[in-house]
Design a protein around this motif. Structure first.
Motif, PDB file in Angstrom:
ATOM      1  N   PRO A   4       0.729  -1.278  -0.043  1.00 19.50           N
ATOM      2  CA  PRO A   4      -0.238   0.047   0.118  1.00 19.50           C
ATOM      3  C   PRO A   4       0.986   1.362  -0.037  1.00 19.50           C
ATOM      4  N   ILE A   5       0.161   2.320  -0.292  1.00 19.85           N
ATOM      5  CA  ILE A   5       1.049   3.789  -0.542  1.00 19.85           C
ATOM      6  C   ILE A   5       0.451   4.393   1.007  1.00 19.85           C
ATOM      7  N   ASN A   6       1.364   5.022   1.472  1.00 19.59           N
ATOM      8  CA  ASN A   6       1.229   5.774   2.807  1.00 19.59           C
ATOM      9  C   ASN A   6       1.788   6.998   2.851  1.00 19.59           C
ATOM     10  N   GLY A   7       0.950   7.987   3.243  1.00 18.19           N
ATOM     11  CA  GLY A   7       1.316   9.658   3.505  1.00 18.19           C
ATOM     12  C   GLY A   7       0.308  10.184   4.054  1.00 18.19           C
ATOM     13  N   LYS A   8       0.340  11.656   4.224  1.00 18.22           N
ATOM     14  CA  LYS A   8      -0.298  12.454   4.935  1.00 18.22           C
ATOM     15  C   LYS A   8      -1.352  13.102   3.863  1.00 18.22           C
ATOM     16  N   ALA A   9      -2.605  13.271   4.368  1.00 16.47           N
ATOM     17  CA  ALA A   9      -3.512  14.138   3.402  1.00 16.47           C
ATOM     18  C   ALA A   9      -3.440  15.544   3.520  1.00 16.47           C
ATOM     19  N   TRP A  10      -3.431  16.123   2.410  1.00 18.48           N
ATOM     20  CA  TRP A  10      -3.525  17.598   2.183  1.00 18.48           C
ATOM     21  C   TRP A  10      -4.786  17.877   1.870  1.00 18.48           C
ATOM     22  N   LYS A  11      -5.664  18.667   2.148  1.00 18.42           N
ATOM     23  CA  LYS A  11      -7.025  18.883   2.007  1.00 18.42           C
ATOM     24  C   LYS A  11      -7.391  20.080   1.124  1.00 18.42           C
ATOM     25  N   PHE A  12      -8.154  19.835   0.225  1.00 25.13           N
ATOM     26  CA  PHE A  12      -8.363  21.024  -0.659  1.00 25.13           C
ATOM     27  C   PHE A  12     -10.030  20.845  -0.983  1.00 25.13           C
ATOM     28  N   GLY A  13     -10.596  21.970  -1.440  1.00 23.37           N
ATOM     29  CA  GLY A  13     -12.131  21.922  -1.540  1.00 23.37           C
ATOM     30  C   GLY A  13     -12.625  21.527  -3.036  1.00 23.37           C
TER      31      GLY A  13
END
Length: 169
Positions: A4-13
């Motif tokens: 699987p791919i792992n990382g942090k979310a950067w949230k946009f609208g």
């Protein structure tokens, strides 16, 4: 591409356009994509280009990638180190361009994902694990042919590796 791919979310609208992804004032950099990638999404979030880490995810609402068919928009997202874009929907040409350059784009419900959440994504199984919240979000798994294209680094690399494009091997 290792799963699987792992990382942090950067949230946009919603309605993140190709103009927000690749600001027009940097049009002169379209022949220097690594330099243009240093400005990716800066009009949507000025902190993003300098703080995104390899493996992180762009998480958005509806109609991600609308606007002009700038092929370099998904390319610079990928060059910035983003492992995938998760959104409720994508502009059709952006979606196609993303797969063609080897950037996974996943259509899913992004409402429960917040900025900074740690995510684990399994493209083949169609599962997003929000490690931060301890929840799972499902999406339609990508077809095998798309996974092969992504694993090969995009459509051009896939054709170079396998010859003429075939839906089945």
């Amino acid at each position: 591409m290792k799963e699987p791919i792992n990382g942090k979310a950067w949230k946009f609208g919603d309605d993140i356009s190709t103009d927000l992804i690749a600001p027009g004032r940097y049009f002169h950099l379209r022949t220097n994509l690594p330099e243009l990638a240093k400005h990716v999404l800066e009009d949507a979030d000025p902190e993003f280009p300098s703080n995104v880490n390899p493996g992180d995810f762009v998480v958005a609402g509806r109609n991600f990638g609308l606007g002009s068919s700038r092929e370099h928009a998904p390319t610079i997202i990928k060059l910035a180190g983003v492992s995938a874009v998760l959104a409720k929907s994508f502009a059709r040409i952006f979606y196609r361009n993303a797969i063609n350059v080897g950037l996974p784009v996943l259509i899913c419900d992004t409402d429960k994902i917040d900025e900074g959440d740690e995510l684990e994504v399994d493209l083949s199984a169609g599962i997003i694990k929000d490690i931060t919240k301890g929840i799972e979000i499902t999406f339609n798994p990508l077809p095998d042919v798309m996974i092969r294209i992504l694993n090969d680094g995009g459509l051009a690399a896939h054709i170079e590796k396998h010859g003429d494009f075939k839906l089945e091997d």
